[in-house]
Design a protein around this motif. Sequence first.
Motif, short mmCIF file in Angstrom:
data_model
loop_
_atom_site.label_atom_id
_atom_site.label_comp_id
_atom_site.label_asym_id
_atom_site.label_seq_id
_atom_site.Cartn_x
_atom_site.Cartn_y
_atom_site.Cartn_z
N LYS A 103 0.84 -1.20 0.00
CA LYS A 103 0.00 0.00 0.00
C LYS A 103 0.87 1.25 0.00
O LYS A 103 1.85 1.32 0.73
N SER A 104 0.51 2.18 -0.80
CA SER A 104 1.29 3.42 -0.88
C SER A 104 1.10 4.25 0.38
O SER A 104 0.14 4.05 1.14
N LEU A 105 2.03 5.16 0.60
CA LEU A 105 1.96 6.04 1.76
C LEU A 105 0.69 6.88 1.74
O LEU A 105 0.06 7.11 2.78
N LYS A 106 0.30 7.30 0.56
CA LYS A 106 -0.90 8.12 0.41
C LYS A 106 -2.14 7.38 0.88
O LYS A 106 -3.00 7.93 1.59
N ILE A 107 -2.25 6.09 0.50
CA ILE A 107 -3.41 5.28 0.89
C ILE A 107 -3.42 5.06 2.40
O ILE A 107 -4.45 5.16 3.06
N ARG A 108 -2.23 4.76 2.96
CA ARG A 108 -2.15 4.52 4.41
C ARG A 108 -2.49 5.78 5.21
O ARG A 108 -3.15 5.71 6.25
N LEU A 109 -2.04 6.94 4.74
CA LEU A 109 -2.39 8.19 5.40
C LEU A 109 -3.88 8.44 5.35
O LEU A 109 -4.49 8.92 6.32
N TRP A 110 -4.49 8.13 4.23
CA TRP A 110 -5.95 8.35 4.10
C TRP A 110 -6.73 7.40 5.00
O TRP A 110 -7.72 7.78 5.61
N ARG A 122 -6.58 8.70 8.57
CA ARG A 122 -6.75 10.16 8.61
C ARG A 122 -7.32 10.66 9.93
O ARG A 122 -6.96 11.74 10.40
#
Length: 316
Positions: A12-19, A22
Amino acid sequence: MKKEKNMAAKKKSLKIRLWEQRYLFLLLLPSLIWVFFICYAPMTGLYMAFTNYRPMGNGYFQDLFQAKFVGLDWFKYFFTNDFLKIMRNTLATSFLTLLFSFPLPIVLAIGLNEMRGQKTKKFVQTVSYLPYFISWVIAANIFLTFLSSDGVINNLLMALHIIDEPVMFFQKGPYFWWIIAIANAWKVLGYNAIIYLAAISGISQDMYEAADVDGANRWQKIVRITFPSLKPTIIVLLILAIGGILNTGFEQQLLMANDSILNYADVLDTYAYRYGLKNGMYSFGTAVGLFKSVISFILVMGANQISKKYNESALF
């Protein structure tokens, strides 16, 4: 199946994990804002140490970044003038403070743990904690009163025929180092003992019961169980104490020192205050404070590496 799920989670990309997290980051946001503005934003003022800053009334940042850049001139000025005297006073007071304030809380905590009478234990705990909650204004006046020419200490020494005339404790420079060290140790003795008491409470009672079966006495249990179990806590606190070796205090020196012993009482904190604020040499005061912070950081890192090399316990 579990391995496949773990691999999928890693991909999983960092963007997905941050979302996905959130809401957790949203809860963390106020703390991050507080840390940024309170802890990091003021660090822009460190630039002042490398300039010849003078308030011109145009606003702090405008005056700061328009000030003449002088590089390491303020540090050179400090090293070529009062450096040796200030470091002598700072280190002498610090090492004496460490000599008293580090081992005594350990002894107090072990002693309190060995007390059987709960009323006596609570009384000793309360009495030892009280000085921590007394302001340095009151604490300094207590020491000034007790050590005055007609104070309790001089009267007691004369009554025991140890001295023939009152000792002027606050007129003799070297005495001041010992007074500050004892005052610092007295102030934090009970409060620091709380940490060791908490560590002692986490020691498994099975070890003490096994020692009882083997016929160990109290002293043997302290030496073989209590003290070794406190070793990780002692090492971590020792590393922190070494890192703060230049933090000899500010209020106590300012309140108990006088002009006659200034050559022995002036430490890094009071020196930076006198020149930086009272004399208006803001850049010089900042340079002294930055020097102190850098040395403290180096000491923490060095002590941590030594502890990591020779012991299993370390701060990080």
